[in-house]
Enzyme design. Structure first.
Site, PDB file in Angstrom:
ATOM      1  N   TRP A 298       0.828  -1.208   0.000  1.00  0.00           N
ATOM      2  CA  TRP A 298       0.000   0.000   0.000  1.00  0.00           C
ATOM      3  C   TRP A 298       0.867   1.265   0.000  1.00  0.00           C
ATOM      4  O   TRP A 298       0.372   2.351   0.231  1.00  0.00           O
ATOM      5  CB  TRP A 298      -0.909   0.016   1.228  1.00  0.00           C
ATOM      6  CG  TRP A 298      -2.082  -0.911   1.137  1.00  0.00           C
ATOM      7  CD1 TRP A 298      -3.355  -0.563   0.798  1.00  0.00           C
ATOM      8  CD2 TRP A 298      -2.120  -2.319   1.378  1.00  0.00           C
ATOM      9  NE1 TRP A 298      -4.183  -1.677   0.813  1.00  0.00           N
ATOM     10  CE2 TRP A 298      -3.450  -2.762   1.159  1.00  0.00           C
ATOM     11  CE3 TRP A 298      -1.163  -3.260   1.749  1.00  0.00           C
ATOM     12  CZ2 TRP A 298      -3.841  -4.091   1.320  1.00  0.00           C
ATOM     13  CZ3 TRP A 298      -1.541  -4.577   1.907  1.00  0.00           C
ATOM     14  CH2 TRP A 298      -2.863  -4.987   1.685  1.00  0.00           C
ATOM     15  N   CYS A 333      -6.610  -4.877  -1.551  1.00  0.00           N
ATOM     16  CA  CYS A 333      -7.754  -5.707  -1.157  1.00  0.00           C
ATOM     17  C   CYS A 333      -8.542  -6.258  -2.333  1.00  0.00           C
ATOM     18  O   CYS A 333      -8.952  -7.420  -2.326  1.00  0.00           O
ATOM     19  CB  CYS A 333      -8.646  -4.951  -0.190  1.00  0.00           C
ATOM     20  SG  CYS A 333      -9.634  -3.610  -0.931  1.00  0.00           S
ATOM     21  N   HIS A 392     -13.628  -1.604   1.299  1.00  0.00           N
ATOM     22  CA  HIS A 392     -12.816  -2.807   1.461  1.00  0.00           C
ATOM     23  C   HIS A 392     -13.538  -3.955   0.778  1.00  0.00           C
ATOM     24  O   HIS A 392     -14.752  -4.124   0.917  1.00  0.00           O
ATOM     25  CB  HIS A 392     -12.595  -3.124   2.940  1.00  0.00           C
ATOM     26  CG  HIS A 392     -11.813  -4.386   3.161  1.00  0.00           C
ATOM     27  ND1 HIS A 392     -10.593  -4.606   2.555  1.00  0.00           N
ATOM     28  CD2 HIS A 392     -12.074  -5.503   3.878  1.00  0.00           C
ATOM     29  CE1 HIS A 392     -10.134  -5.794   2.911  1.00  0.00           C
ATOM     30  NE2 HIS A 392     -11.020  -6.358   3.708  1.00  0.00           N
ATOM     31  N   ASP A 415     -11.803 -13.647   3.660  1.00  0.00           N
ATOM     32  CA  ASP A 415     -11.027 -12.464   3.289  1.00  0.00           C
ATOM     33  C   ASP A 415      -9.549 -12.835   3.281  1.00  0.00           C
ATOM     34  O   ASP A 415      -9.008 -13.288   4.291  1.00  0.00           O
ATOM     35  CB  ASP A 415     -11.290 -11.341   4.297  1.00  0.00           C
ATOM     36  CG  ASP A 415     -10.751  -9.996   3.839  1.00  0.00           C
ATOM     37  OD1 ASP A 415      -9.996  -9.964   2.845  1.00  0.00           O
ATOM     38  OD2 ASP A 415     -11.071  -8.979   4.479  1.00  0.00           O
ATOM     39  N   ASN A 455     -20.090  -2.584  11.691  1.00  0.00           N
ATOM     40  CA  ASN A 455     -20.952  -2.059  12.751  1.00  0.00           C
ATOM     41  C   ASN A 455     -20.289  -1.058  13.685  1.00  0.00           C
ATOM     42  O   ASN A 455     -20.934  -0.609  14.632  1.00  0.00           O
ATOM     43  CB  ASN A 455     -21.497  -3.213  13.604  1.00  0.00           C
ATOM     44  CG  ASN A 455     -22.638  -3.957  12.930  1.00  0.00           C
ATOM     45  OD1 ASN A 455     -23.701  -3.412  12.712  1.00  0.00           O
ATOM     46  ND2 ASN A 455     -22.383  -5.206  12.568  1.00  0.00           N
ATOM     47  N   ASP A 457     -18.957   2.224  15.552  1.00  0.00           N
ATOM     48  CA  ASP A 457     -19.364   3.621  15.664  1.00  0.00           C
ATOM     49  C   ASP A 457     -18.138   4.509  15.475  1.00  0.00           C
ATOM     50  O   ASP A 457     -17.031   4.142  15.874  1.00  0.00           O
ATOM     51  CB  ASP A 457     -19.966   3.907  17.044  1.00  0.00           C
ATOM     52  CG  ASP A 457     -21.271   3.165  17.270  1.00  0.00           C
ATOM     53  OD1 ASP A 457     -21.957   2.885  16.280  1.00  0.00           O
ATOM     54  OD2 ASP A 457     -21.592   2.864  18.441  1.00  0.00           O
ATOM     55  N   GLU A 504     -30.650   0.668  10.873  1.00  0.00           N
ATOM     56  CA  GLU A 504     -30.078   1.503  11.920  1.00  0.00           C
ATOM     57  C   GLU A 504     -31.180   2.073  12.815  1.00  0.00           C
ATOM     58  O   GLU A 504     -32.184   2.591  12.345  1.00  0.00           O
ATOM     59  CB  GLU A 504     -29.281   2.663  11.299  1.00  0.00           C
ATOM     60  CG  GLU A 504     -28.111   2.229  10.429  1.00  0.00           C
ATOM     61  CD  GLU A 504     -26.920   1.743  11.238  1.00  0.00           C
ATOM     62  OE1 GLU A 504     -26.962   1.849  12.479  1.00  0.00           O
ATOM     63  OE2 GLU A 504     -25.956   1.246  10.626  1.00  0.00           O
ATOM     64  N   GLU A 509     -31.571  -4.035  15.881  1.00  0.00           N
ATOM     65  CA  GLU A 509     -30.178  -3.608  15.876  1.00  0.00           C
ATOM     66  C   GLU A 509     -29.658  -3.425  17.299  1.00  0.00           C
ATOM     67  O   GLU A 509     -28.542  -3.840  17.629  1.00  0.00           O
ATOM     68  CB  GLU A 509     -30.009  -2.311  15.090  1.00  0.00           C
ATOM     69  CG  GLU A 509     -28.549  -1.931  14.883  1.00  0.00           C
ATOM     70  CD  GLU A 509     -28.308  -0.432  14.856  1.00  0.00           C
ATOM     71  OE1 GLU A 509     -27.267  -0.042  14.321  1.00  0.00           O
ATOM     72  OE2 GLU A 509     -29.132   0.325  15.376  1.00  0.00           O
ATOM     73  N   TYR A 575      -6.895   4.908  -0.074  1.00  0.00           N
ATOM     74  CA  TYR A 575      -8.257   4.397   0.062  1.00  0.00           C
ATOM     75  C   TYR A 575      -8.458   3.696   1.396  1.00  0.00           C
ATOM     76  O   TYR A 575      -9.591   3.440   1.821  1.00  0.00           O
ATOM     77  CB  TYR A 575      -8.603   3.478  -1.112  1.00  0.00           C
ATOM     78  CG  TYR A 575      -8.173   2.031  -0.955  1.00  0.00           C
ATOM     79  CD1 TYR A 575      -9.059   1.074  -0.483  1.00  0.00           C
ATOM     80  CD2 TYR A 575      -6.882   1.619  -1.293  1.00  0.00           C
ATOM     81  CE1 TYR A 575      -8.679  -0.255  -0.355  1.00  0.00           C
ATOM     82  CE2 TYR A 575      -6.496   0.308  -1.169  1.00  0.00           C
ATOM     83  CZ  TYR A 575      -7.390  -0.632  -0.700  1.00  0.00           C
ATOM     84  OH  TYR A 575      -7.008  -1.934  -0.564  1.00  0.00           O
TER      85      TYR A 575
END
Length: 742
Positions: A298, A333, A392, A415, A455, A457, A504, A509, A575
């Site tokens: 990267w 990625c 990603h 992944d 997920n 915050d 949301e 949730e 990115y």
């Protein structure tokens, strides 16, 4: 005293030998070496006599039933390849899918007599075939001698027997060799080992008893048979796409995929388990700890390899790895995800590339991405360590999860991008998408990490003079803003965010987040009340080299006058969200009347950011401020993806199988500076293998024109895709679609 001293000195251990540490073998622990390579072959005798020889030696076996010829019906147009959906493989061998019958044609020296003659078809894989391990499988024609591989006589015509063989739907996936063995009163006579009787067995998403069974033909055609994919990148409100040639049916790709498993030393006996195969491959697609396929980079410096943005398909990468037996440079990625997709589809596992926009990373395994502000509301870049990737890419593969409770099968996240260590290696998954949505992070593998990616915050902390951190704003919706993949059978994108998370703010949730905390995923419980002033940054479409007028809108929702001391920061970022350099910093003070809004315009000249550009050309604007009257902190973020010029492709000639055609690529340098070290690549599934050209320099307003001849190998709709790449300009693509007639 001297004797004791000498004894002490002589008891010291000798220094370890220099050079690489030798590999530890199985000697003393097992009766033989472990079978962990599909390339290893076993020595099966052509003649195997029963008992000891008599006084005159072993009798000849020529008077009994003898094999004249074996036809594997391996040609692409034959019934086997067509019915098993393997006719597109460019391979001179039989390729079938497990759990489904295929036929072989055996010609004897005389008509076969079921009441007198006995023969079996034997399949072996690896260096030490054993029936109990599933690496030696005899198949019989009689009902009273059936194994887990079923056999039957389909037809008999004179000296020829057509035999139907159905491999076990859980059998080992890989390259077998087939023998025909005739049993006589004195011994067994077999066919010689010949490459023409090699047999590849793959996973079968069309077979209900296979763990990768996918009961949707449109999905199967897309996620197994389609060689052309679309990878989404850019930013959530300005999604870009690029075409990728997976090329899973190209010559040498299937053997390259099996070599990857061999290189990992994965036991042959584990290769029938899709969960184990994809987990092993997740580690092997990157080179961090096992000399895997791709080296991640990267940094922006690709002197010793190919820039990740230059690749147009998986073929070059996989063949280079298999032929050189060395890791290929370089990947990011989407390259990891695209090559992994080729591997999965090639072996018959339904797979698709998925893009998560605003993907959390480096968040210490919690559900918080921390942004630190100083006491005046200005972002503190030295203290802010967490990053949010603009996007990603990972993979989803479809399979039953017999290792998990019912209901957790279906799409699984895997992944290959080396991000975090999992069980001692850089890999991720398979993690059940259903488990991620419902917060069931106790189930393997790596569900907590993926859960945090979608997920987390974004928590803004204000750092006091004494170093304490106080949360001043929590953004619950920024991370995992949108998750997309290609729509099956179409050229459009499909949003699958609702498969990963509930709406949301919904009750479901909140329940999921509370459940995640039980499993150790910590989140910020304090949720400061929202400020009565909002910041709004509009969506912007901008081409490389264009000036920009950034409009920052301050909206006052209160009944009183408000004054905001604001900080407007603009940075060039990778990115991955990592800042390269800051090119803009303004400190306006804005006064807003009651229930009014004010727009602050910031003029940005192209030259201010052009000299700082890195690949994928992203500008990240962060506006923060402190309301004088209330002390509240206001924030807004916007990623602007710069649009690059395109290359154009024209296809001429008669679009017919085996007819020569011409693809012409053209690109004109639109900038006022030279483009140096320019690589141009071009390829297309079923029509053109990868080609590339190098240009030392492309001066301003001059053009690159490159023509390449090709001959389509099969009918149908396809396309030529191309890329242009140099240190000053990345992510330049073009494509041309056309239909080939039979």
């Amino acid at each position: 005293m001297s004797d004791q001293s000498a004894s002490t000195i002589s008891s010291a251990p000798p220094p370890p030998p220099s050079g690489p540490r030798p590999k530890i073998n199985s000697r003393g622990r097992a009766a033989g070496p472990a079978a962990n390579s599909n390339a290893d072959i076993s020595d099966i005798p052509e003649l195997e006599y029963f008992g000891a020889p008599g006084p005159r030696g072993y009798p000849p076996l020529t008077e009994f039933l003898d094999i004249q010829n074996v036809d594997m019906k391996h040609r692409p147009q034959d019934k086997n390849r067509r019915s098993h959906k393997t006719h597109l493989f460019n391979l001179d061998a039989l390729v079938v899918r497990r759990g489904q019958e295929f036929e072989v044609e055996i010609t004897f020296n005389r008509p076969y007599k079921p009441s007198e003659d006995k023969f079996a078809v034997e399949f072996v894989i690896g260096s030490s075939p054993q029936y109990s391990k599933g690496t030696y499988m005899p198949v019989f024609t009689t009902k009273d001698r059936q194994t887990s591989w079923k056999g039957r006589i389909v037809n008999m015509i004179e000296n020829t027997v057509i035999m139907g063989i159905t491999p076990d739907p859980t059998c080992i996936v890989g390259k077998y060799h087939m023998y025909v063995a005739v049993v006589t009163p004195y011994g067994i006579r077999r066919t010689k080992r010949e490459p023409i009787r090699d047999l590849y067995i793959l996973f079968n998403p069309w077979a209900a008893d296979d763990e990768v069974f996918l009961n949707d033909e449109t999905e199967r055609q897309e996620c197994v048979m389609n060689e052309m994919g679309i990878i989404y990148h850019g930013s959530y409100d300005d999604i870009a796409e690029r075409t990728w040639n997976f090329g899973q049916f190209n010559y040498g790709i299937l053997d390259a995929c099996l070599y990857i498993l061999d290189r990992s030393q994965m036991p042959i006996t584990n290769r029938g388990d899709a969960v184990k195969v994809v987990r092993q491959a997740s580690a092997m697609l990157n080179s961090r700890d096992d000399d895997g396929v791709l080296v991640g980079n990267w940094s922006g410096d690709y002197t010793y390899g190919v820039a990740p943005t230059s690749w147009t398909g998986s073929t070059d990468i996989l063949l280079t790895y298999a032929n050189s037996q060395s890791s290929v440079c370089y990947a990011q990625c989407w390259v990891y995800a695209a090559v992994f997709n080729t591997f999965l589809r090639c072996l018959g596992i339904p797979a698709r590339v998925v893009t998560n926009f605003f993907s959390a990373h480096d968040n210490n395994g919690n559900l918080k991405t921390d942004i630190i502000l100083d006491e005046n509301g200005r972002i503190d870049r030295k203290q802010t360590r967490d990053s949010i990737w603009n996007y990603h890419c990972w993979n989803e593969c479809y399979m039953a999860r017999k290792d998990l409770p019912a209901g957790f099968g279906g799409w699984q996240v895997v992944d290959a991008t080396p991000q975090e260590n999992s069980d001692g290696m850089y890999r991720c998954g398979p993690a059940s998408v259903y488990a991620i949505k419902h917060g069931q992070m106790c189930y393997p593998y790596d569900a907590p990490f993926v859960f945090a990616e979608v997920n987390s915050d974004v928590v803004f902390y204000q750092r006091g003079k004494d170093g304490t951190l106080e949360p001043v704003k929590v953004n619950h919706t920024h991370v995992g803003r949108g998750i997309f993949t290609k729509t099956p059978g179409e050229l459009t994108r499909k949003e699958i965010t609702d498969q990963y998370k509930f709406e949301e703010g919904s009750t479901e949730e909140r329940t999921v987040l509370e459940k995640a905390e039980v499993y150790g995923c910590k989140r910020e419980l304090l949720d400061p009340p929202p400020a009565d002033v909002d910041l709004v940054l509009p969506s912007v479409e901008l081409a490389v080299g264009q000036d920009l007028e950034l409009s920052v809108e301050f909206v006052n929702h209160s009944q009183q006058r408000r004054t905001v001391d604001a900080y407007v920061s603009g940075s060039v970022v990778y990115y991955t969200g990592v800042t390269s350099s800051e090119f803009l910093f303004r400190t306006p003070t804005v006064t807003i009347g009651p229930n009014k809004s004010v727009k602050e315009l910031v003029d940005i000249e192209a030259r201010s950011y052009m000299k700082h550009l890195v690949e994928q050309a992203n500008l990240n604007f962060i506006v923060t401020g402190k309301v004088k009257e209330t002390g509240q902190i206001v924030t807004a973020m916007k990623v602007v993806t710069l649009h690059n010029p395109k290359v154009s492709i024209q296809v001429s000639g008669v679009a017919r199988v085996n007819e020569e055609m011409l693809a012409t690529l053209q690109f004109t340098n639109p900038f006022n500076f030279n483009l140096e070290g320019v690589y141009v690549r071009m390829e297309g599934p079923g029509v053109m293998l990868p080609h590339y050209r190098y240009y030392n320099i492309v001066t301003p307003n001059s053009s690159v024109v490159w023509s390449e001849k090709f001959s389509p190998q099969r009918p149908g709709t396809t396309r030529i895709i191309a890329s242009l790449d140099c240190p000053a300009l990345r992510h330049v693509y073009g494509e041309e679609s056309f239909t080939v007639e039979p």
